[in-house]
Motif scaffolding. Structure first.
Motif, short mmCIF file in Angstrom:
data_model
loop_
_atom_site.label_atom_id
_atom_site.label_comp_id
_atom_site.label_asym_id
_atom_site.label_seq_id
_atom_site.Cartn_x
_atom_site.Cartn_y
_atom_site.Cartn_z
N VAL A 229 10.26 -1.14 -26.56
CA VAL A 229 10.35 -2.30 -26.50
C VAL A 229 9.31 -3.61 -25.82
N TYR A 230 9.04 -3.30 -25.18
CA TYR A 230 8.09 -3.79 -24.83
C TYR A 230 6.51 -3.89 -25.31
N ARG A 231 6.50 -2.49 -25.75
CA ARG A 231 5.34 -2.21 -26.52
C ARG A 231 4.71 -2.32 -27.59
N VAL A 232 5.90 -2.94 -28.27
CA VAL A 232 6.54 -2.97 -30.26
C VAL A 232 6.77 -5.13 -29.95
N GLY A 233 7.09 -5.62 -28.83
CA GLY A 233 6.83 -7.18 -28.84
C GLY A 233 5.78 -7.39 -27.88
N ASN A 234 4.18 -6.58 -28.01
CA ASN A 234 3.49 -7.74 -27.95
C ASN A 234 2.53 -6.86 -28.74
N ILE A 325 11.75 -5.04 -17.79
CA ILE A 325 10.71 -5.06 -18.22
C ILE A 325 10.21 -6.03 -17.13
N ASN A 326 10.88 -6.96 -16.98
CA ASN A 326 10.24 -8.07 -15.72
C ASN A 326 10.38 -8.16 -14.00
N ARG A 327 11.39 -6.84 -14.06
CA ARG A 327 11.50 -6.00 -12.70
C ARG A 327 10.24 -5.03 -13.12
N TYR A 328 9.89 -4.19 -13.72
CA TYR A 328 9.58 -3.03 -13.33
C TYR A 328 8.04 -2.47 -14.15
N ILE A 329 7.79 -3.47 -15.14
CA ILE A 329 6.73 -4.09 -16.35
C ILE A 329 5.87 -4.84 -15.94
N ASN A 330 6.11 -5.79 -16.22
CA ASN A 330 5.83 -7.50 -16.59
C ASN A 330 6.69 -8.55 -16.35
N VAL A 331 6.29 -8.91 -14.49
CA VAL A 331 7.33 -10.11 -14.48
C VAL A 331 6.51 -11.42 -15.83
N ARG A 332 6.05 -11.53 -16.56
CA ARG A 332 5.80 -12.22 -16.83
C ARG A 332 6.14 -12.38 -18.18
N TRP A 333 6.67 -11.45 -19.30
CA TRP A 333 6.64 -10.51 -20.26
C TRP A 333 8.64 -11.72 -21.00
N GLN A 334 8.31 -11.70 -22.02
CA GLN A 334 9.98 -12.57 -22.43
C GLN A 334 9.68 -11.65 -24.10
N PRO A 335 10.58 -11.94 -24.60
CA PRO A 335 11.27 -11.11 -26.28
C PRO A 335 10.80 -12.28 -27.25
N LEU A 336 11.26 -12.55 -27.86
CA LEU A 336 11.11 -12.93 -28.69
C LEU A 336 12.00 -13.33 -29.29
#
Length: 437
Positions: A229-234, A325-336
């Motif tokens: 989800v993180y990769r696709v979102g980016n 994702i915010n807790r364990y991968i990237n705290v600043r990430w937001q979904p579309l």
């Protein structure tokens, strides 16, 4: 002989077997009027499916009484019995059915009184088309009589009990759903599983396979789902962004700017599919009776699919990608897309879209191409689809592009929806409901 002929005409009019005109052109505007009130009221997706179902149920019963080719809902709907109709004066059953949609909505929707204006517009238009004041009034009487009985039937589906349930309290423990930004809205309809289904046997009948177990281990299957989800979102393409936005169908999205929050009202997932139903039945040039029956069947399918899906959502109570994702991968990430305020598994759009696509495929065919213009109202262009299943598949994968669902929730949701749709079709076949063509 002359007197016998006059008596025969009167009986035919009383039975309503032959309406003055086919009122198919009025069906989509009538349904859209109901949709607009739901948008105004910010009706959540499960509740919207319920309102659509009851608005159409009485109309379905009215036409079934007059047309042998239309099967009464009493033949396949749980605990629903033929309604009483004591009307003796002549009435036009199609006028009565149309008005019944609006009248039922007026009675059960929070802002149902807004439909009074649409009722008057409909009657005024029908007067211009040649209907007499007397004929319209008799038809309105029938609609009001049936609508009251539908409201009584609806009152027994446990909807009123929802407010008496204990307030849902989310947990911050690992792996469980928790409200998400920007508005941190509390859980939507956590007890929806108690609502009486229309066609399926129970909320647990189509329980999906268990979701992938939560894990923070970077080598685990769950972590891989979250990272996808993180990769696709980016790395979204413009086409993927558009698809995600097109099927967003979030009744109330909240945007924030500083200390100011702005809410945007949009159509629900069920509302989108109801409008597609209006588009395709008009495109197929179906007569009013068949078109209305298909609308009613789609609404029931939506309602049952939401009941089944919401049962699983609050059983598995799985954490959303944004939180992980915010807790364990990237705290600043937001979904579309804005994350909806309820647990993740299974994907609601995947379940309901797949179920409805199966029904529409049965009724109208596997290769029914259509152009969907539902989202023009929300400044998105129309889209062309080669089939209902193609549209449903796009709606499902849009949730990955939007960053709000993991892949297993989408794929298992599609399996769940397909099973629901196939079951309903079997029930309809047993009741004698055949494809439109």
């Amino acid at each position: 002989m002359r007197y016998l002929l006059l008596i025969g005409v009167f009986l035919c009019q009383t039975a309503g077997a032959k309406p003055k005109y086919d009122l198919g052109k009025h069906l989509q505007p009538t349904m859209f009027a109901v949709t607009m009130v739901m948008i105004h009221d910010v009706v959540n997706p499960p509740a919207a499916s319920r309102f659509y179902t009851y608005c159409l149920l009485g109309a379905h019963e009215i036409i079934a009484r007059q047309q042998k080719g239309i099967t009464s809902p009493a033949s396949f709907v749980r605990d629903f019995k033929p309604l009483e109709l004591t009307q003796k004066e002549p009435y036009d059953y199609q006028v009565a059915a149309l008005y019944c949609i609006l009248e039922t909505g007026r009675l059960i929707l929070p802002s149902g009184s807004m439909l009074e204006e649409d009722q008057q517009k409909l009657l005024s238009q029908l007067k211009k088309e040649g209907y007499s004041e007397s004929a319209l009034q008799q038809s309105v009487n029938v609609a009001q009589m049936i609508a009251k009985q539908i409201v009584t039937y609806a009152a027994d589906d446990n909807y009123r009990k929802l407010s008496a349930r204990l307030r849902y309290r989310p947990t911050k423990r690992d792996g469980f759903w928790y409200p998400t930004p920007p508005a941190y809205i509390e859980a939507i309809e956590p007890h929806w599983r108690i609502i009486r289904p229309m066609v399926i046997d129970s909320c647990t009948q189509f329980k999906p396979k268990s979701p992938v177990t939560f894990s923070k281990d970077t080598t685990s299957e769950f972590y891989k789902l979250a990272y996808e989800v993180y990769r696709v979102g980016n790395t979204l393409t413009e086409q993927q962004r558009f698809i995600a936005s097109y099927w967003d169908c979030n009744p109330f999205a909240v945007n924030t700017s500083g200390h100011m929050s702005i809410g945007f009202k949009k159509i629900s997932p069920g509302g989108h599919w109801m409008n597609i139903t209006s588009i395709v039945t008009a495109q197929a040039k179906l007569p009013f009776d068949k078109a209305l029956q298909i609308h009613s069947l789609v609404a029931m399918t939506l309602m049952d699919a939401f009941i089944s899906c919401w049962d699983e959502k609050y059983r598995s109570n799985r954490i959303r990608p944004e939180t992980v994702i915010n807790r364990y991968i990237n705290v600043r990430w937001q979904p579309l897309l804005q994350t909806p305020p309820f647990p993740e598994y299974t994907s609601g759009h995947s379940v309901i879209s797949t179920a409805v696509a199966e029904l529409l495929t049965y009724m109208l065919g596997d290769k029914f191409a259509f152009t969907d213009n539902t989202e023009i109202l929300f400044e998105l262009p129309e889209r062309e689809f080669k089939s209902f299943r193609q549209a449903a598949a796009e709606a499902a994968i849009s949730r990955l592009y939007g960053g709000i669902h993991y892949r297993d929730a989408i794929e298992n949701g599609q399996t769940q929806g397909k099973a629901i749709g196939e079951f309903i079709i079997v029930r309809l076949k047993k009741a004698g409901i055949l494809p439109a063509f």
